[in-house]
Design an enzyme around this catalytic site. Structure first.
Site, PDB file in Angstrom:
ATOM      1  N   HIS A  37      34.652  45.773  36.367  1.00  0.00           N
ATOM      2  CA  HIS A  37      35.983  45.873  36.982  1.00  0.00           C
ATOM      3  C   HIS A  37      37.037  45.746  35.894  1.00  0.00           C
ATOM      4  CE1 HIS A  37      38.639  45.925  40.396  1.00  0.00           C
ATOM      5  NE2 HIS A  37      39.099  44.707  40.213  1.00  0.00           N
TER       6      HIS A  37
ATOM      7  N   CYS B 173      61.661  31.830  59.914  1.00  0.00           N
ATOM      8  CA  CYS B 173      60.988  30.713  60.589  1.00  0.00           C
ATOM      9  C   CYS B 173      59.516  31.071  60.793  1.00  0.00           C
ATOM     10  CB  CYS B 173      61.631  30.439  61.943  1.00  0.00           C
ATOM     11  SG  CYS B 173      63.427  30.275  61.918  1.00  0.00           S
TER      12      CYS B 173
ATOM     13  N   ARG C 272      35.640  53.505  43.461  1.00  0.00           N
ATOM     14  CA  ARG C 272      35.656  52.289  44.276  1.00  0.00           C
ATOM     15  C   ARG C 272      37.082  51.913  44.673  1.00  0.00           C
ATOM     16  NH1 ARG C 272      33.116  48.805  40.230  1.00  0.00           N
ATOM     17  NH2 ARG C 272      35.156  47.838  40.062  1.00  0.00           N
TER      18      ARG C 272
ATOM     19  N   LYS D 169      37.160  44.957  51.992  1.00  0.00           N
ATOM     20  CA  LYS D 169      37.204  43.485  51.974  1.00  0.00           C
ATOM     21  C   LYS D 169      38.494  42.999  52.628  1.00  0.00           C
ATOM     22  CE  LYS D 169      39.247  43.536  47.340  1.00  0.00           C
ATOM     23  NZ  LYS D 169      38.912  43.639  45.911  1.00  0.00           N
TER      24      LYS D 169
ATOM     25  N   ASP E 246      57.931  31.728  63.604  1.00  0.00           N
ATOM     26  CA  ASP E 246      57.703  32.757  64.618  1.00  0.00           C
ATOM     27  C   ASP E 246      58.884  33.696  64.820  1.00  0.00           C
ATOM     28  OD1 ASP E 246      55.289  31.301  65.347  1.00  0.00           O
ATOM     29  OD2 ASP E 246      56.672  29.861  66.252  1.00  0.00           O
TER      30      ASP E 246
ATOM     31  N   ARG F 164      36.212  37.408  35.230  1.00  0.00           N
ATOM     32  CA  ARG F 164      36.036  36.890  36.587  1.00  0.00           C
ATOM     33  C   ARG F 164      34.537  36.720  36.766  1.00  0.00           C
ATOM     34  NH1 ARG F 164      39.171  40.041  41.411  1.00  0.00           N
ATOM     35  NH2 ARG F 164      37.417  41.448  41.189  1.00  0.00           N
TER      36      ARG F 164
ATOM     37  N   TYR G 115      67.217  27.468  59.804  1.00  0.00           N
ATOM     38  CA  TYR G 115      66.894  26.182  59.147  1.00  0.00           C
ATOM     39  C   TYR G 115      67.602  26.045  57.796  1.00  0.00           C
ATOM     40  CZ  TYR G 115      62.884  25.447  62.285  1.00  0.00           C
ATOM     41  OH  TYR G 115      62.075  25.239  63.366  1.00  0.00           O
TER      42      TYR G 115
HETATM   43  C1  LIG Z   1      39.291  44.789  45.294  1.00  0.00           C
HETATM   44  C2  LIG Z   1      38.387  45.499  44.392  1.00  0.00           C
HETATM   45  C3  LIG Z   1      38.443  46.896  44.267  1.00  0.00           C
HETATM   46  C4  LIG Z   1      39.532  47.738  44.891  1.00  0.00           C
HETATM   47  O1  LIG Z   1      40.730  47.586  44.146  1.00  0.00           O
HETATM   48  P1  LIG Z   1      42.038  48.425  44.470  1.00  0.00           P
HETATM   49  O2  LIG Z   1      42.986  48.074  43.374  1.00  0.00           O
HETATM   50  O3  LIG Z   1      42.516  47.967  45.801  1.00  0.00           O
HETATM   51  O4  LIG Z   1      41.650  49.853  44.488  1.00  0.00           O
HETATM   52  C5  LIG Z   1      37.458  47.507  43.516  1.00  0.00           C
HETATM   53  N1  LIG Z   1      36.502  46.788  42.881  1.00  0.00           N
HETATM   54  C6  LIG Z   1      36.438  45.447  42.952  1.00  0.00           C
HETATM   55  C7  LIG Z   1      35.381  44.711  42.215  1.00  0.00           C
HETATM   56  C8  LIG Z   1      37.389  44.755  43.692  1.00  0.00           C
HETATM   57  O5  LIG Z   1      37.345  43.411  43.753  1.00  0.00           O
END
Ligand SMILES: *Cc1c(COP(=O)(O)O)cnc(C)c1O
Length: 376
Positions: A168, A318, A224, A38, A320, A136, A270
């Site tokens: 998760h 800054c 995952r 992602k 850039d 979530r 700045y």
């Molecule tokens: C982003 C994400 C992961 C990966 O998490 P890491 O901490 O980068 O390994 C796995 N499962 C879900 C649902 C996520 O949103």
């Protein structure tokens, strides 16, 4: 792209990604492997990383949203792709058309997928998402009996293939007790699904990087990981691997634009927040700023590697550009390479100074910064 013409760029070591992939697979040898790509593969380039993972034999990919998934399909990725986020029901036809797997946790999306599957004469692959305590997305699984009933109702819809179920963890790098509480809710829900509804799932998964490393008992059918693939521990406290066993994939580099000799007490950048020492001195002007992903909060805080030496950012970053203070002995010329983070300069340290985590600084590297791939 000609490296000489580039002001700021990243070098992406796909051979290091391959190393990390093998290290993680050996941490979870019994489980299938889903690579999380992602957010443009945490800034590394989703297309290139996905093709590498496909070539290495990973089992699954995951992205945040439909657009990320269809871009990968259009680039020739044929392996299974899971969309972790909520896809609006009106886009269910695209999910089916592109043979994507959708995380599902509402009746509305399940029904839309069911309808799209019927219309296209296909089956819609889904992974049911349970909320076991992250608060979530997901079907609330604090009460396993209720959760199982909700899950079964979704899965029973015509045309859906309920291939997977997942959750998760909120604190797998900090709190074993809470992680096990979440894991127990997950397993309890699976038990009710099996015993009461006769429903089982081919892919049960819950371990992101932290749980891959800290809690082998949670690996189940598939792991995952995201951040660990890119070379970083999710937290310095993680067990199972030492920091050096994962290799950073991205190095962010720039090139000195100018070396300036400035009079004593001259303010720099700045807001005139910092001044040269009374005796004067030199700064290197670097063509990298917050529009490239160098967070402005690193103003007067961060360091970079100039000629192999750590030198401090002076004054504000800054959009850039930024300035770093040179020492008397530094023999620095315009055009010299400078490392911001990666192979030789710790991203963890930079993230800590910025009050954030490596994830955010990797994702922050902007589209303006070319990615150069090595070890494809
Ligand atoms: C982003 C994400 C992961 C990966 O998490 P890491 O901490 O980068 O390994 C796995 N499962 C879900 C649902 C996520 O949103």
């Amino acid at each position: 792209m000609n490296q000489q013409t580039m002001r700021t760029w990243t070098e992406i070591r796909l051979d290091n990604l391959e190393h990390n992939y093998h290290v993680l697979r050996s941490c979870a040898p019994q489980s299938k492997f889903l690579g999380v790509v992602k957010a443009n593969a945490y800034g590394h380039g989703a297309e290139e990383v996905a093709h590498k993972l496909q070539q290495l034999g990973a089992d699954y990919l995951a992205v945040a949203c439909l657009n990320e998934a269809t871009e990968l399909r259009q680039s020739g990725i044929t392996m299974p792709i899971l969309i972790l986020g909520a896809t609006p029901a009106e886009f269910a036809p695209q999910v089916v058309e592109y043979d994507l797997t959708q995380a599902v946790f509402t009746t509305q999306l399940a029904q839309a997928l069911s309808k799209a599957a019927a219309a296209q004469g296909k089956r819609a692959k889904i992974h049911v998402k349970l909320d076991t305590g992250m608060s979530r997305l997901g079907i609330l699984a604090h009460d396993p009996a209720q959760a199982a009933q909700d899950v079964d109702a979704l899965c029973a819809l015509e045309g859906l293939e309920a291939e997977g179920i997942f959750t998760h963890f909120a604190n797998a790098d900090g709190d074993e007790g809470y992680t096990m509480e979440q894991f127990t809710r997950f397993l309890d829900t699976l038990d009710v699904l099996k015993n009461t509804y006769g429903r089982t799932f081919q892919l049960r998964h819950c371990a992101a990087s932290a749980a891959v490393l800290n809690f082998p008992c949670t690996h189940l059918d598939m792991v995952r990981p995201g951040i660990a693939l890119y070379g970083y521990l999710p937290d310095p406290s993680c067990q199972g691997l030492d920091a050096g066993e994962l290799w950073p994939v991205m190095t962010l580099k720039t090139r000195v634009a100018a070396v300036r000799e400035l009079p004593g007490d001259t303010p720099v950048s700045y807001g005139c927040t910092q001044h040269m020492p009374a005796s004067g001195g030199r700064v290197a002007v670097l063509p990298v700023g917050y529009a490239d992903g160098l967070h402005r909060v690193l103003s007067g805080q961060g360091t970079v590697l100039v000629g192999g030496q750590e030198r401090p950012i002076v004054g504000r970053v800054c959009m850039d550009m930024c300035m770093v203070a040179l020492q008397e002995e530094d023999q620095v010329q315009p055009g010299d390479e400078v490392e911001l983070f990666g192979a030789h300069h710790s991203l963890e340290d930079m993230a800590q100074l910025a009050g954030t985590i490596p994830y955010e600084l990797l994702c922050a590297v902007s589209p303006r910064v070319p990615r150069l791939y090595q070890g494809a």
